[in-house]
Design a protein around this motif. Structure first.
Motif, PDB file in Angstrom:
ATOM      1  N   ILE A 153       2.787   9.106 -10.029  1.00  0.00           N
ATOM      2  CA  ILE A 153       2.350   8.209  -8.956  1.00  0.00           C
ATOM      3  C   ILE A 153       1.957   9.054  -7.751  1.00  0.00           C
ATOM      4  N   VAL A 154       0.795   8.773  -7.192  1.00  0.00           N
ATOM      5  CA  VAL A 154       0.332   9.473  -5.996  1.00  0.00           C
ATOM      6  C   VAL A 154       0.282   8.482  -4.832  1.00  0.00           C
ATOM      7  N   GLY A 155       0.568   9.005  -3.654  1.00  0.00           N
ATOM      8  CA  GLY A 155       0.501   8.176  -2.449  1.00  0.00           C
ATOM      9  C   GLY A 155       1.738   7.352  -2.189  1.00  0.00           C
ATOM     10  N   TYR A 156       2.842   7.614  -2.908  1.00  0.00           N
ATOM     11  CA  TYR A 156       4.073   6.853  -2.702  1.00  0.00           C
ATOM     12  C   TYR A 156       4.754   7.332  -1.415  1.00  0.00           C
ATOM     13  N   ARG A 157       5.003   6.414  -0.490  1.00  0.00           N
ATOM     14  CA  ARG A 157       5.601   6.810   0.786  1.00  0.00           C
ATOM     15  C   ARG A 157       6.582   5.755   1.310  1.00  0.00           C
ATOM     16  N   VAL A 158       7.288   5.098   0.411  1.00  0.00           N
ATOM     17  CA  VAL A 158       8.272   4.088   0.811  1.00  0.00           C
ATOM     18  C   VAL A 158       9.599   4.781   1.110  1.00  0.00           C
ATOM     19  N   SER A 159      10.214   4.414   2.221  1.00  0.00           N
ATOM     20  CA  SER A 159      11.521   4.984   2.566  1.00  0.00           C
ATOM     21  C   SER A 159      12.599   4.409   1.658  1.00  0.00           C
ATOM     22  N   HIS A 160      13.506   5.261   1.216  1.00  0.00           N
ATOM     23  CA  HIS A 160      14.608   4.813   0.375  1.00  0.00           C
ATOM     24  C   HIS A 160      15.788   4.324   1.201  1.00  0.00           C
ATOM     25  N   ASP A 161      15.683   4.390   2.509  1.00  0.00           N
ATOM     26  CA  ASP A 161      16.743   3.876   3.376  1.00  0.00           C
ATOM     27  C   ASP A 161      16.615   2.356   3.469  1.00  0.00           C
ATOM     28  N   ALA A 213       0.822  -1.213   0.000  1.00  0.00           N
ATOM     29  CA  ALA A 213       0.000   0.000   0.000  1.00  0.00           C
ATOM     30  C   ALA A 213       0.858   1.268   0.000  1.00  0.00           C
ATOM     31  N   GLN A 214       2.125   1.152   0.424  1.00  0.00           N
ATOM     32  CA  GLN A 214       3.000   2.326   0.480  1.00  0.00           C
ATOM     33  C   GLN A 214       3.485   2.769  -0.899  1.00  0.00           C
ATOM     34  N   PHE A 215       3.270   1.937  -1.912  1.00  0.00           N
ATOM     35  CA  PHE A 215       3.762   2.275  -3.245  1.00  0.00           C
ATOM     36  C   PHE A 215       2.798   3.172  -4.016  1.00  0.00           C
ATOM     37  N   GLY A 216       1.619   3.415  -3.491  1.00  0.00           N
ATOM     38  CA  GLY A 216       0.680   4.343  -4.117  1.00  0.00           C
ATOM     39  C   GLY A 216       0.073   3.798  -5.398  1.00  0.00           C
ATOM     40  N   SER A 217      -0.356   4.716  -6.267  1.00  0.00           N
ATOM     41  CA  SER A 217      -0.998   4.330  -7.531  1.00  0.00           C
ATOM     42  C   SER A 217      -0.806   5.443  -8.548  1.00  0.00           C
ATOM     43  N   TYR A 218      -1.009   5.100  -9.824  1.00  0.00           N
ATOM     44  CA  TYR A 218      -0.867   6.110 -10.873  1.00  0.00           C
ATOM     45  C   TYR A 218      -2.037   7.102 -10.812  1.00  0.00           C
ATOM     46  N   ASP A 219      -1.694   8.370 -11.065  1.00  0.00           N
ATOM     47  CA  ASP A 219      -2.709   9.414 -11.140  1.00  0.00           C
ATOM     48  C   ASP A 219      -3.360   9.355 -12.520  1.00  0.00           C
ATOM     49  N   SER A 220      -4.642   9.102 -12.553  1.00  0.00           N
ATOM     50  CA  SER A 220      -5.344   8.965 -13.831  1.00  0.00           C
ATOM     51  C   SER A 220      -5.352  10.264 -14.626  1.00  0.00           C
ATOM     52  N   ARG A 221      -5.106  11.393 -13.952  1.00  0.00           N
ATOM     53  CA  ARG A 221      -5.157  12.684 -14.641  1.00  0.00           C
ATOM     54  C   ARG A 221      -3.820  13.065 -15.251  1.00  0.00           C
ATOM     55  N   VAL A 222      -2.713  12.514 -14.709  1.00  0.00           N
ATOM     56  CA  VAL A 222      -1.375  12.868 -15.202  1.00  0.00           C
ATOM     57  C   VAL A 222      -0.637  11.572 -15.530  1.00  0.00           C
ATOM     58  N   ALA A 280       9.379  -3.403  -7.715  1.00  0.00           N
ATOM     59  CA  ALA A 280       8.098  -3.547  -7.012  1.00  0.00           C
ATOM     60  C   ALA A 280       7.093  -2.517  -7.508  1.00  0.00           C
ATOM     61  N   THR A 281       7.556  -1.314  -7.787  1.00  0.00           N
ATOM     62  CA  THR A 281       6.659  -0.279  -8.312  1.00  0.00           C
ATOM     63  C   THR A 281       6.060  -0.723  -9.645  1.00  0.00           C
ATOM     64  N   GLY A 282       6.888  -1.338 -10.502  1.00  0.00           N
ATOM     65  CA  GLY A 282       6.383  -1.847 -11.770  1.00  0.00           C
ATOM     66  C   GLY A 282       5.349  -2.946 -11.571  1.00  0.00           C
ATOM     67  N   HIS A 283       5.565  -3.816 -10.573  1.00  0.00           N
ATOM     68  CA  HIS A 283       4.617  -4.897 -10.318  1.00  0.00           C
ATOM     69  C   HIS A 283       3.304  -4.399  -9.716  1.00  0.00           C
ATOM     70  N   TYR A 284       3.402  -3.445  -8.774  1.00  0.00           N
ATOM     71  CA  TYR A 284       2.225  -3.034  -8.012  1.00  0.00           C
ATOM     72  C   TYR A 284       1.397  -1.939  -8.681  1.00  0.00           C
ATOM     73  N   VAL A 285       2.079  -1.012  -9.324  1.00  0.00           N
ATOM     74  CA  VAL A 285       1.403   0.226  -9.718  1.00  0.00           C
ATOM     75  C   VAL A 285       0.948   0.219 -11.172  1.00  0.00           C
ATOM     76  N   HIS A 286       1.748  -0.357 -12.064  1.00  0.00           N
ATOM     77  CA  HIS A 286       1.416  -0.282 -13.473  1.00  0.00           C
ATOM     78  C   HIS A 286       0.057  -0.953 -13.728  1.00  0.00           C
ATOM     79  N   GLN A 287      -0.832  -0.271 -14.375  1.00  0.00           N
ATOM     80  CA  GLN A 287      -2.205  -0.738 -14.524  1.00  0.00           C
ATOM     81  C   GLN A 287      -2.336  -1.973 -15.399  1.00  0.00           C
ATOM     82  N   SER A 288      -1.393  -2.186 -16.311  1.00  0.00           N
ATOM     83  CA  SER A 288      -1.519  -3.301 -17.253  1.00  0.00           C
ATOM     84  C   SER A 288      -0.787  -4.561 -16.792  1.00  0.00           C
TER      85      SER A 288
END
Length: 360
Positions: free
Chosen positions: A324-332, A311-320, A349-357
């Motif tokens: 990605i909106v809602g991304y809050r994963v620490s890079h540490d 859930a921390q990886f957010g989702s793509y903004d359908s308007r832009v 992981a972002t490619g697996h979770y967020v990409h709509q296709s």
């Protein structure tokens, strides 16, 4: 047999002894008449008056004694019955308690033994399936790989085939592993094709391209073919897609070692076996040793649960586009994970979770 209407506490009836009663009455009358003859001649009225008074007194005392006797007998009977009932209840309670204690004492060792047998059986089964998975890295045979993936499929230890533009099945399992050393090594998707009536047992190997369109280069592996045969087919498919340089980077040995390791670890985690480092969520991809992407988050060895939740990886903004909106994963990175490996895991992981296709 006692009739149902009879009171359980009723006393048995005794016969009245009429002969004894008549004899006593006659003796009393005789003594009274004899006394009158011997002592009542001088003053009969005084004698009979005294006799009547004595008779009344005797009757009164006798009736009083009878009443008192009945009261005492009833009280003694009630007290005796209560004592007997209490004694019987106490004896029954003691007997029931003793029986219960004996039953518990008899069962506890067997129950404790049953718990140990269940634990031993779970550990034995986990070791058995892990051993079957480890054989993949030793021989790379179709039979060993198909058996290991079938074990994982039965436990939902690996991800189901992805949904979207490159989906072709809603059943079976698949997992992505590096086919070479280093984070930049080519990644191969291994898919277990579900068995069916009249269907040949089949596995597929396909080149994975950053989480998208992993069927661009694919080879079908059927029973009876050697690992060399299927990798030759995969390399030829990659060359046909313009990926000749990447095909030359494939390491069959590393591929099978990584595949055996992640499948075995996924099964152990699903069974919550001792020493399992994965969270137990179905595994999508092995990023590097001790770092994997599951359907619910990124797992790292030594971190309980997920090192990063899905859930921390957010989702793509359908308007832009591509925002990605809602991304809050620490890079540490977590302890024991290099910064390079962690950033690679987050990107994949972002490619697996967020990409709509291409999503699980």
């Amino acid at each position: 047999m006692t009739p149902p209407s009879a009171h359980p506490d009723a006393e048995p009836k005794q016969r009245f002894r009429w002969g004894l009663a008549i004899t006593i009455a006659l003796v009393g009358v005789g003594v009274t008449v004899l006394g009158s003859l011997l002592f009542g001649e001088e003053d009969p009225d005084a004698y009979w008056a005294s006799a009547i008074v004595n008779l009344g007194t005797t009757i009164f005392l006798a009736s009083s004694l009878v009443w008192v006797e009945r009261v005492l007998v009833n009280r003694v009977r009630v007290t005796t019955r209560k004592v007997a009932t209490d004694a019987a209840d106490e004896a029954a309670t003691r007997a029931a308690k003793a029986a219960t204690e004996q039953t518990v004492e008899a069962l506890m060792p067997r129950l404790d033994d049953l718990d140990q047998r269940l634990r031993d059986r779970q550990n034995s089964v986990a070791d058995e399936v892990a051993t079957r998975a480890a054989k993949v890295g030793e021989s790379g045979s179709f039979e060993n790989l198909h058996s290991a993936l079938s074990d994982a499929d039965a436990l939902n230890a690996l991800a189901r085939p992805r949904q979207g533009e490159d989906a072709w099945s809603t059943r079976g399992v698949e997992v992505i592993v590096p086919a070479g050393d280093g984070l930049s090594a080519p990644r191969i998707v291994t898919t277990l094709v579900p068995d069916g009536p009249g269907r040949t047992r089949t596995l597929t190997l396909s080149y994975e391209n950053a989480g998208r369109a992993h069927r661009r280069a694919m080879a079908t592996w059927v029973e009876g073919e050697s690992p060399e045969d299927v990798f030759v087919k995969l390399q030829e498919a990659m060359i046909a897609e313009g990926l000749g340089s990447r095909s030359r980077e494939l390491s069959v040995r590393v591929f099978f070692e990584n595949l055996a390791g992640v499948v075995g670890d996924a099964i152990l985690a699903r069974r919550a076996a001792d020493g399992a480092w994965l969270s137990g969520s179905p595994v999508i991809e092995l990023v590097s040793n001790g770092l994997a992407i599951t359907t619910e988050g990124v797992d790292a060895r030594g971190v309980d649960g997920h090192a990063a939740e899905r859930a921390q990886f957010g989702s793509y903004d359908s308007r832009v586009v591509s925002n990605i909106v809602g991304y809050r994963v620490s890079h540490d990175p977590p302890d024991g994970v290099t910064n390079e490996a962690w950033l690679s895991a987050l990107g994949r992981a972002t490619g697996h979770y967020v990409h709509q296709s291409t999503r699980w």
